[in-house]
Design a protein around this motif. Structure first.
Motif, PDB file in Angstrom:
ATOM      1  N   GLU A 132       0.823  -1.189   0.000  1.00 29.45           N
ATOM      2  CA  GLU A 132       0.000   0.000   0.000  1.00 29.45           C
ATOM      3  C   GLU A 132       0.873   1.261   0.000  1.00 29.45           C
ATOM      4  N   LEU A 133       1.986   1.186   0.749  1.00 31.65           N
ATOM      5  CA  LEU A 133       2.893   2.326   0.763  1.00 31.65           C
ATOM      6  C   LEU A 133       3.514   2.572  -0.616  1.00 31.65           C
ATOM      7  N   VAL A 134       3.848   1.524  -1.261  1.00 27.94           N
ATOM      8  CA  VAL A 134       4.445   1.673  -2.614  1.00 27.94           C
ATOM      9  C   VAL A 134       3.440   2.279  -3.569  1.00 27.94           C
ATOM     10  N   ILE A 135       2.209   1.848  -3.489  1.00 25.85           N
ATOM     11  CA  ILE A 135       1.188   2.386  -4.391  1.00 25.85           C
ATOM     12  C   ILE A 135       0.961   3.863  -4.117  1.00 25.85           C
ATOM     13  N   ALA A 136       0.970   4.225  -2.820  1.00 23.60           N
ATOM     14  CA  ALA A 136       0.767   5.627  -2.484  1.00 23.60           C
ATOM     15  C   ALA A 136       1.924   6.488  -2.978  1.00 23.60           C
ATOM     16  N   ALA A 137       3.130   5.961  -2.840  1.00 21.99           N
ATOM     17  CA  ALA A 137       4.291   6.715  -3.319  1.00 21.99           C
ATOM     18  C   ALA A 137       4.245   6.905  -4.825  1.00 21.99           C
ATOM     19  N   VAL A 138       3.897   5.882  -5.514  1.00 25.75           N
ATOM     20  CA  VAL A 138       3.810   5.996  -6.984  1.00 25.75           C
ATOM     21  C   VAL A 138       2.744   6.983  -7.370  1.00 25.75           C
ATOM     22  N   ALA A 139       1.630   6.960  -6.650  1.00 27.13           N
ATOM     23  CA  ALA A 139       0.564   7.911  -6.962  1.00 27.13           C
ATOM     24  C   ALA A 139       1.008   9.341  -6.694  1.00 27.13           C
ATOM     25  N   ALA A 140       1.759   9.554  -5.596  1.00 24.88           N
ATOM     26  CA  ALA A 140       2.225  10.914  -5.297  1.00 24.88           C
ATOM     27  C   ALA A 140       3.211  11.407  -6.342  1.00 24.88           C
ATOM     28  N   VAL A 141       4.071  10.529  -6.745  1.00 25.57           N
ATOM     29  CA  VAL A 141       5.047  10.931  -7.779  1.00 25.57           C
ATOM     30  C   VAL A 141       4.348  11.246  -9.085  1.00 25.57           C
ATOM     31  N   ALA A 197       2.727  14.618  -8.746  1.00 32.37           N
ATOM     32  CA  ALA A 197       3.705  15.703  -8.809  1.00 32.37           C
ATOM     33  C   ALA A 197       4.186  15.936 -10.231  1.00 32.37           C
ATOM     34  N   ALA A 198       4.318  14.878 -10.957  1.00 30.52           N
ATOM     35  CA  ALA A 198       4.749  15.015 -12.350  1.00 30.52           C
ATOM     36  C   ALA A 198       3.684  15.717 -13.186  1.00 30.52           C
ATOM     37  N   VAL A 199       2.457  15.339 -12.930  1.00 36.96           N
ATOM     38  CA  VAL A 199       1.365  15.985 -13.666  1.00 36.96           C
ATOM     39  C   VAL A 199       1.283  17.459 -13.289  1.00 36.96           C
ATOM     40  N   ALA A 250       4.645  24.244 -15.480  1.00 35.84           N
ATOM     41  CA  ALA A 250       5.875  24.663 -16.175  1.00 35.84           C
ATOM     42  C   ALA A 250       5.533  25.514 -17.405  1.00 35.84           C
ATOM     43  N   ARG A 251       6.285  26.619 -17.592  1.00 36.84           N
ATOM     44  CA  ARG A 251       6.141  27.509 -18.757  1.00 36.84           C
ATOM     45  C   ARG A 251       7.538  27.925 -19.206  1.00 36.84           C
ATOM     46  N   VAL A 252       7.642  28.189 -20.532  1.00 31.71           N
ATOM     47  CA  VAL A 252       8.903  28.644 -21.126  1.00 31.71           C
ATOM     48  C   VAL A 252       8.627  29.976 -21.849  1.00 31.71           C
ATOM     49  N   VAL A 253       9.348  30.980 -21.439  1.00 27.99           N
ATOM     50  CA  VAL A 253       9.232  32.310 -22.059  1.00 27.99           C
ATOM     51  C   VAL A 253      10.446  32.520 -22.954  1.00 27.99           C
ATOM     52  N   LYS A 254      10.215  32.887 -24.216  1.00 26.72           N
ATOM     53  CA  LYS A 254      11.313  33.063 -25.171  1.00 26.72           C
ATOM     54  C   LYS A 254      12.052  34.368 -24.904  1.00 26.72           C
TER      55      LYS A 254
END
Length: 352
Positions: free
Chosen positions: A4-13, A16-18, A24-28
């Motif tokens: 369960e801990l592993v699943i929760a960690a994967v979900a948090a990561v 965070a990635a999403v 994230a934005r890039v200004v030229k």
């Protein structure tokens, strides 16, 4: 439990990635970022590079900081001297305040375009046709000032305004062409008149110099003849005295000049024999017979012709062929009376 801990960690990561991808934005380099957080302007303008915003809370708007070249549509107008023209221009501007360009005006490009068209029409109505054609630099400065005044509050700076073309009606073009032609003709006539004046002064000086030396005029004539003869494609006519031609004609015929000729007396007419009555017996014994006088000396005798030539020729003939000598007692007939038709003919009489 561990599972369960592993699943929760994967979900948090994954979450965070999403979130990172959404924030994230890039200004030229040529852009600036204006952040609106919950509809309010954020104090800090995002510089070029990577930046992060709060997804769902912040909204990033990028503003181009480059110089924009915008053509101004051609505008029809009437100048101050009542001439219909069609003028188009081009405007160069850039954004200097991204926040004002986003907040102060809805669409700064459209606003600048409309302002440029309005200012262009105003400039056309305030200017003369000659200013539009020849004094464009001043009009460009005035047009730039008229557009730049309201655009300062929009965060936009007008860099340059140029009038590209001024279109005129065909009738106006023809009128201007005639005016320019007349002006050039006037200047050409003035220049020709000035040249004639200077040439007349120089010719007067040359004539004054030639009057002191008569041979100079003859040399000038010969120089003109040489200059004309060099072309070899024209006929040269030179003035020649008629008296000299007559003198040459008389010299060719072997006659002396008119001055050397002396008046001559007309030749004497040939003498005509006169009939003189010969003295004879009285009228009672018979009528008197007329006697012809010997003819006068002929013109050949007057000229001194040798009458012995026929005698000399007769002496060279044989004796039997020589003509008989003339009788001295007879008088030769007068040829003048023989030629006259129907004239009286007198018989030669023997001389007593």
């Amino acid at each position: 439990m561990v599972q369960e801990l592993v699943i929760a960690a994967v979900a948090a990561v994954s979450g965070a990635a999403v979130y990172g991808m959404a924030a994230a934005r890039v200004v030229k380099q040529y852009e600036r970022g204006v952040v609106l957080r919950l509809g309010r302007l954020h104090d800090r303008v995002r510089p070029p590079g990577f930046t992060m915003i709060v997804p769902g809370v912040d909204r990033l708007r990028k503003v181009n900081m480059q110089i924009v070249t915008m053509p101004v549509p051609a505008q029809d107008g009437i100048t101050r001297d009542n001439v219909t023209v069609r003028v188009d221009a081009v405007i160069y501007f850039k954004v200097v305040d991204p926040a004002s360009a986003v907040i102060a005006v809805e669409d700064y490009r459209f606003a600048v375009s409309q302002m440029a068209q309005t200012s262009l029409r105003s400039i056309i109505g305030k200017s003369d046709l000659d200013d539009l054609l020849s004094n464009r630099e001043k009009l460009n400065q005035g047009l730039e000032l008229m557009i730049d005044s309201p655009s300062v509050g929009w965060g936009v700076q007008i860099d340059r305004v140029e009038i590209k073309d001024v279109s005129l009606p065909e009738t106006m073009k023809r009128s201007m062409a005639r005016q320019a032609e007349a002006d050039r003709e006037r200047r050409a006539r003035v220049i020709n008149a000035d040249a004639e004046l200077q040439a007349s002064k120089k010719l007067a000086q040359a004539a004054q110099e030639m009057s002191s030396q008569p041979a100079a005029l003859q040399l000038r004539l010969l120089q003109t003849v040489v200059a004309v003869a060099a072309e070899k494609n024209s006929t040269l006519v030179l003035p020649f005295p008629v008296e000299l031609l007559r003198f040459l004609e008389r010299a060719q015929q072997g006659q002396p000049p008119a001055e050397a000729q002396q008046p001559q007396s007309p030749p004497a007419p040939p003498s005509v024999p006169q009939v003189v009555p010969e003295p004879g017996p009285p009228s009672g014994y018979g009528g008197s017979s007329p006697r012809a006088e010997p003819p006068a000396q002929t013109e050949s005798h007057a000229r001194g012709e040798d009458l012995a030539q026929p005698v000399a020729r007769a002496a060279r003939l044989p004796a039997d062929e020589r003509p008989a000598p003339p009788d001295p007692t007879t008088v030769p007939p007068d040829p003048a009376q023989e030629r006259q038709p129907g004239g009286a003919h007198t018989e030669p009489l023997a001389r007593h």
